[in-house]
Design an enzyme around this catalytic site. Structure first.
Site, PDB file in Angstrom:
ATOM      1  CB  CYS A 106       5.263  -3.859  -1.346  1.00  0.00           C
ATOM      2  SG  CYS A 106       5.786  -2.646  -2.569  1.00  0.00           S
ATOM      3  CG  HIS A 108       2.351  -6.350  -4.337  1.00  0.00           C
ATOM      4  ND1 HIS A 108       1.411  -5.861  -3.449  1.00  0.00           N
ATOM      5  CD2 HIS A 108       3.173  -5.330  -4.613  1.00  0.00           C
ATOM      6  CE1 HIS A 108       1.651  -4.585  -3.223  1.00  0.00           C
ATOM      7  NE2 HIS A 108       2.723  -4.234  -3.919  1.00  0.00           N
ATOM      8  N   GLY A 124       0.874  -1.177   0.000  1.00  0.00           N
ATOM      9  CA  GLY A 124       0.000   0.000   0.000  1.00  0.00           C
ATOM     10  C   GLY A 124       0.899   1.210   0.000  1.00  0.00           C
ATOM     11  CD  GLU A 125       2.207   5.074  -1.313  1.00  0.00           C
ATOM     12  OE1 GLU A 125       2.408   4.636  -2.461  1.00  0.00           O
ATOM     13  OE2 GLU A 125       3.116   5.603  -0.634  1.00  0.00           O
ATOM     14  CB  SER A 126       5.307   2.639   4.037  1.00  0.00           C
ATOM     15  OG  SER A 126       6.038   3.516   3.219  1.00  0.00           O
ATOM     16  CB  ILE A 151       2.979  -2.289  -7.380  1.00  0.00           C
ATOM     17  CG1 ILE A 151       2.405  -3.505  -8.124  1.00  0.00           C
ATOM     18  CG2 ILE A 151       2.126  -1.048  -7.647  1.00  0.00           C
ATOM     19  CD1 ILE A 151       1.033  -3.954  -7.627  1.00  0.00           C
ATOM     20  NE  ARG A 152       2.824   3.763  -6.157  1.00  0.00           N
ATOM     21  CZ  ARG A 152       1.708   3.035  -6.339  1.00  0.00           C
ATOM     22  NH1 ARG A 152       1.383   2.611  -7.539  1.00  0.00           N
ATOM     23  NH2 ARG A 152       0.922   2.765  -5.324  1.00  0.00           N
ATOM     24  CD  GLU A 199      -0.076  -8.966  -2.145  1.00  0.00           C
ATOM     25  OE1 GLU A 199       1.008  -9.543  -1.965  1.00  0.00           O
ATOM     26  OE2 GLU A 199      -0.182  -7.749  -2.360  1.00  0.00           O
TER      27      GLU A 199
HETATM   28  N1  GLN Z   1       5.670   2.996  -2.750  1.00  0.00           N
HETATM   29  C1  GLN Z   1       5.051   2.476  -1.560  1.00  0.00           C
HETATM   30  C2  GLN Z   1       5.740   3.031  -0.304  1.00  0.00           C
HETATM   31  O1  GLN Z   1       6.704   3.665  -0.395  1.00  0.00           O
HETATM   32  C3  GLN Z   1       5.077   0.972  -1.545  1.00  0.00           C
HETATM   33  C4  GLN Z   1       4.307   0.442  -2.719  1.00  0.00           C
HETATM   34  C5  GLN Z   1       3.587  -0.850  -2.495  1.00  0.00           C
HETATM   35  O2  GLN Z   1       3.387  -1.307  -1.364  1.00  0.00           O
HETATM   36  N2  GLN Z   1       3.153  -1.432  -3.573  1.00  0.00           N
HETATM   37  O3  GLN Z   1       5.300   2.849   0.774  1.00  0.00           O
END
Ligand code: GLN
Length: 194
Positions: free
Chosen positions: A77, A174, A46-48, A138-139, A176
């Site tokens: 991630c 990921h 997600g986004e940390s 993913i990112r 999952e």
């Molecule tokens: N870019 C996100 C972060 O810095 C991590 C991306 C992800 O969990 N797919 O937290």
């Protein structure tokens, strides 16, 4: 076996489904007291930064710090970023459960998401099964360094993408989102051992 998935933000549903498919009882964790009822925890992607804000709001930070001292955690991630000791680009607080330095969004904008096939390290194969593994990034962050006590179970070229220290696992991809269940099996095995 009851296993929690931190469900504040991000890709928690796919993890819950995977854990249920493998026979575990998956619990969506949103409050600190729920940590007392589970044998292990997944920190999803997600986004940390968003997760950090929500953890603070829900007063989850201290219960989580205690939890990582006691039970297995799998971070994927953004979850791997939360488990690291040092975070860069930019730096931010983390749980310090795995002695590694990790750089956020490290693939740059051109290649920020990709699917790559990797050949597992021997230890991963011995503890699960052999054969190539598809990793979805993913990112994603890149693990820039690990201390000697950290085992690298998967690499993409020179970069560690799945590491283990003691009871904890962290993956920059990921797991999952593919049909390969090996990483979650490895995690449930650790939860079973306590
Ligand atoms: N870019 C996100 C972060 O810095 C991590 C991306 C992800 O969990 N797919 O937290």
């Amino acid at each position: 076996m009851r296993v929690g998935v931190l469900s504040l933000q991000g890709d928690f549903e796919a993890h819950s489904r995977r854990l249920s498919d493998l026979g575990a009882e998956a619990v969506e964790v949103r409050y600190g007291h729920q940590l007392e009822e589970i044998g292990g925890l997944v920190l999803p992607g997600g986004e940390s930064t968003t997760n950090l804000i929500l953890m603070e709001e829900e007063r989850l930070w201290e219960p989580l710090q205690r939890f990582v001292g006691q039970r297995p955690v799998l971070g994927t991630c953004a979850g791997a970023i939360l488990l690291a000791r040092d975070v860069s680009n930019p730096s931010q607080p983390s749980l310090g459960a795995i002695a590694m330095s990790i750089e956020r969004n490290a693939y740059g904008r051109q290649a920020d998401s990709s699917i790559r096939t990797v050949e597992p390290e021997r230890e991963f194969t011995e503890r699960t099964r052999g054969g190539p593994l598809e990793a979805v990034f993913i990112r994603a962050p890149i693990i820039r360094s690990v201390d000697p006590g950290v085992t690298v179970l998967l690499r993409d070229g020179p970069d560690p993408i799945l590491v283990e220290q003691g009871r904890h696992l962290a993956a920059t991809f990921h797991a999952e989102l593919t049909t390969d269940t090996r990483l979650h099996e490895l995690f449930l095995d650790k939860v079973g051992r306590g």
